[in-house]
Scaffold this motif. Structure first.
Motif, PDB file in Angstrom:
ATOM      1  N   ILE A  81      41.500   7.471 -40.904  1.00  0.00           N
ATOM      2  CA  ILE A  81      41.495   8.465 -39.822  1.00  0.00           C
ATOM      3  C   ILE A  81      42.142   7.854 -38.590  1.00  0.00           C
ATOM      4  O   ILE A  81      41.711   6.805 -38.114  1.00  0.00           O
ATOM      5  CB  ILE A  81      40.070   8.948 -39.502  1.00  0.00           C
ATOM      6  CG1 ILE A  81      39.450   9.601 -40.747  1.00  0.00           C
ATOM      7  CG2 ILE A  81      40.098   9.928 -38.325  1.00  0.00           C
ATOM      8  CD1 ILE A  81      38.037  10.087 -40.543  1.00  0.00           C
ATOM      9  N   VAL A  82      43.163   8.522 -38.091  1.00  0.00           N
ATOM     10  CA  VAL A  82      43.883   8.064 -36.901  1.00  0.00           C
ATOM     11  C   VAL A  82      43.677   9.080 -35.789  1.00  0.00           C
ATOM     12  O   VAL A  82      43.840  10.283 -36.005  1.00  0.00           O
ATOM     13  CB  VAL A  82      45.394   7.910 -37.196  1.00  0.00           C
ATOM     14  CG1 VAL A  82      46.166   7.568 -35.935  1.00  0.00           C
ATOM     15  CG2 VAL A  82      45.617   6.868 -38.271  1.00  0.00           C
ATOM     16  N   VAL A  83      43.312   8.595 -34.606  1.00  0.00           N
ATOM     17  CA  VAL A  83      43.220   9.457 -33.424  1.00  0.00           C
ATOM     18  C   VAL A  83      44.617   9.519 -32.822  1.00  0.00           C
ATOM     19  O   VAL A  83      45.114   8.536 -32.279  1.00  0.00           O
ATOM     20  CB  VAL A  83      42.205   8.903 -32.395  1.00  0.00           C
ATOM     21  CG1 VAL A  83      42.142   9.805 -31.167  1.00  0.00           C
ATOM     22  CG2 VAL A  83      40.830   8.739 -33.031  1.00  0.00           C
ATOM     23  N   VAL A  84      45.263  10.682 -32.938  1.00  0.00           N
ATOM     24  CA  VAL A  84      46.621  10.855 -32.417  1.00  0.00           C
ATOM     25  C   VAL A  84      46.573  10.900 -30.894  1.00  0.00           C
ATOM     26  O   VAL A  84      47.351  10.226 -30.222  1.00  0.00           O
ATOM     27  CB  VAL A  84      47.280  12.133 -32.986  1.00  0.00           C
ATOM     28  CG1 VAL A  84      48.677  12.338 -32.423  1.00  0.00           C
ATOM     29  CG2 VAL A  84      47.320  12.074 -34.514  1.00  0.00           C
ATOM     30  N   TYR A  85      45.676  11.720 -30.370  1.00  0.00           N
ATOM     31  CA  TYR A  85      45.465  11.771 -28.921  1.00  0.00           C
ATOM     32  C   TYR A  85      44.044  12.228 -28.643  1.00  0.00           C
ATOM     33  O   TYR A  85      43.367  12.762 -29.505  1.00  0.00           O
ATOM     34  CB  TYR A  85      46.476  12.666 -28.201  1.00  0.00           C
ATOM     35  CG  TYR A  85      46.444  14.128 -28.586  1.00  0.00           C
ATOM     36  CD1 TYR A  85      45.497  14.999 -28.064  1.00  0.00           C
ATOM     37  CD2 TYR A  85      47.392  14.651 -29.444  1.00  0.00           C
ATOM     38  CE1 TYR A  85      45.477  16.339 -28.404  1.00  0.00           C
ATOM     39  CE2 TYR A  85      47.392  15.994 -29.790  1.00  0.00           C
ATOM     40  CZ  TYR A  85      46.435  16.828 -29.270  1.00  0.00           C
ATOM     41  OH  TYR A  85      46.417  18.158 -29.618  1.00  0.00           O
ATOM     42  N   GLY A  86      43.565  11.951 -27.430  1.00  0.00           N
ATOM     43  CA  GLY A  86      42.263  12.418 -26.988  1.00  0.00           C
ATOM     44  C   GLY A  86      41.120  11.443 -27.184  1.00  0.00           C
ATOM     45  O   GLY A  86      39.967  11.838 -27.186  1.00  0.00           O
ATOM     46  N   ARG A  87      41.432  10.163 -27.308  1.00  0.00           N
ATOM     47  CA  ARG A  87      40.354   9.183 -27.508  1.00  0.00           C
ATOM     48  C   ARG A  87      39.313   9.245 -26.396  1.00  0.00           C
ATOM     49  O   ARG A  87      38.126   9.080 -26.625  1.00  0.00           O
ATOM     50  CB  ARG A  87      40.942   7.772 -27.593  1.00  0.00           C
ATOM     51  CG  ARG A  87      39.910   6.707 -27.812  1.00  0.00           C
ATOM     52  CD  ARG A  87      40.475   5.422 -28.357  1.00  0.00           C
ATOM     53  NE  ARG A  87      39.673   4.252 -28.045  1.00  0.00           N
ATOM     54  CZ  ARG A  87      38.430   4.059 -28.414  1.00  0.00           C
ATOM     55  NH1 ARG A  87      37.814   4.967 -29.118  1.00  0.00           N
ATOM     56  NH2 ARG A  87      37.781   2.965 -28.076  1.00  0.00           N
ATOM     57  N   LEU A  88      39.754   9.509 -25.167  1.00  0.00           N
ATOM     58  CA  LEU A  88      38.835   9.578 -24.022  1.00  0.00           C
ATOM     59  C   LEU A  88      38.657  11.003 -23.506  1.00  0.00           C
ATOM     60  O   LEU A  88      38.280  11.207 -22.365  1.00  0.00           O
ATOM     61  CB  LEU A  88      39.342   8.664 -22.897  1.00  0.00           C
ATOM     62  CG  LEU A  88      39.485   7.192 -23.254  1.00  0.00           C
ATOM     63  CD1 LEU A  88      40.069   6.405 -22.077  1.00  0.00           C
ATOM     64  CD2 LEU A  88      38.160   6.593 -23.688  1.00  0.00           C
ATOM     65  N   SER A  89      38.920  11.994 -24.366  1.00  0.00           N
ATOM     66  CA  SER A  89      38.858  13.402 -23.971  1.00  0.00           C
ATOM     67  C   SER A  89      38.120  14.200 -25.049  1.00  0.00           C
ATOM     68  O   SER A  89      38.025  13.769 -26.193  1.00  0.00           O
ATOM     69  CB  SER A  89      40.294  13.939 -23.819  1.00  0.00           C
ATOM     70  OG  SER A  89      40.295  15.336 -23.683  1.00  0.00           O
ATOM     71  N   VAL A  90      37.627  15.375 -24.682  1.00  0.00           N
ATOM     72  CA  VAL A  90      37.001  16.244 -25.685  1.00  0.00           C
ATOM     73  C   VAL A  90      38.063  16.920 -26.555  1.00  0.00           C
ATOM     74  O   VAL A  90      37.763  17.371 -27.661  1.00  0.00           O
ATOM     75  CB  VAL A  90      36.074  17.311 -25.045  1.00  0.00           C
ATOM     76  CG1 VAL A  90      34.899  16.636 -24.348  1.00  0.00           C
ATOM     77  CG2 VAL A  90      36.819  18.231 -24.109  1.00  0.00           C
ATOM     78  N   ASN A  91      39.288  17.027 -26.065  1.00  0.00           N
ATOM     79  CA  ASN A  91      40.382  17.619 -26.829  1.00  0.00           C
ATOM     80  C   ASN A  91      41.106  16.515 -27.589  1.00  0.00           C
ATOM     81  O   ASN A  91      41.677  15.613 -26.980  1.00  0.00           O
ATOM     82  CB  ASN A  91      41.347  18.350 -25.893  1.00  0.00           C
ATOM     83  CG  ASN A  91      40.664  19.473 -25.166  1.00  0.00           C
ATOM     84  OD1 ASN A  91      40.123  20.379 -25.776  1.00  0.00           O
ATOM     85  ND2 ASN A  91      40.636  19.398 -23.843  1.00  0.00           N
ATOM     86  N   LYS A  92      41.060  16.595 -28.926  1.00  0.00           N
ATOM     87  CA  LYS A  92      41.581  15.515 -29.765  1.00  0.00           C
ATOM     88  C   LYS A  92      42.437  16.062 -30.890  1.00  0.00           C
ATOM     89  O   LYS A  92      42.286  17.208 -31.289  1.00  0.00           O
ATOM     90  CB  LYS A  92      40.436  14.749 -30.434  1.00  0.00           C
ATOM     91  CG  LYS A  92      39.400  14.236 -29.503  1.00  0.00           C
ATOM     92  CD  LYS A  92      38.250  13.604 -30.251  1.00  0.00           C
ATOM     93  CE  LYS A  92      37.151  13.201 -29.310  1.00  0.00           C
ATOM     94  NZ  LYS A  92      37.567  12.446 -28.156  1.00  0.00           N
TER      95      LYS A  92
END
Length: 112
Positions: A81-92
């Motif tokens: 599982i890769v976090v593309v964007y939103g590691r520090l946001s609720v929108n991921k």
């Protein structure tokens, strides 16, 4: 879309959906809810899937917890599982490579 206006080898699980397939990788748009009473995959909310986790939203810890929770739900290791964007946001946006199982909300979306 590519230059000719055709879709570039992707398949939505559902028309204008919270997820799509890119080969064997499932791409998911998530609306995270940290600090919840339990870890849970909720219902789609527009073009995002609501995912609640018990971890507090501190320095990406809720996202890390979400990845561990979702790894179990999809039957993959956390490294799949890769976090593309939103590691520090609720929108991921997450990419899940070669899931071995799909949670119910994904199976239901595929029926429509």
């Amino acid at each position: 879309m590519n230059k000719s206006g055709a879709r570039a080898n992707t398949t939505d699980v559902e028309g204008d959906s919270f997820s799509r397939w890119e080969g064997d990788t499932l791409v998911i748009n998530i609306l995270g809810k940290p600090g919840a009473s339990q870890d849970a995959i909720g219902k789609p909310k527009g073009r995002q899937l609501k995912v609640s986790v018990t971890a507090a939203p501190r320095l990406g810890r809720a996202t890390d917890h979400m990845v561990r929770f979702l790894a179990g739900e999809f039957g993959v290791s956390t490294s799949a599982i890769v976090v593309v964007y939103g590691r520090l946001s609720v929108n991921k946006q997450l990419r899940v490579t070669a899931p071995t199982r799909l949670p119910g909300v994904f199976r239901q979306a595929a029926l429509f």
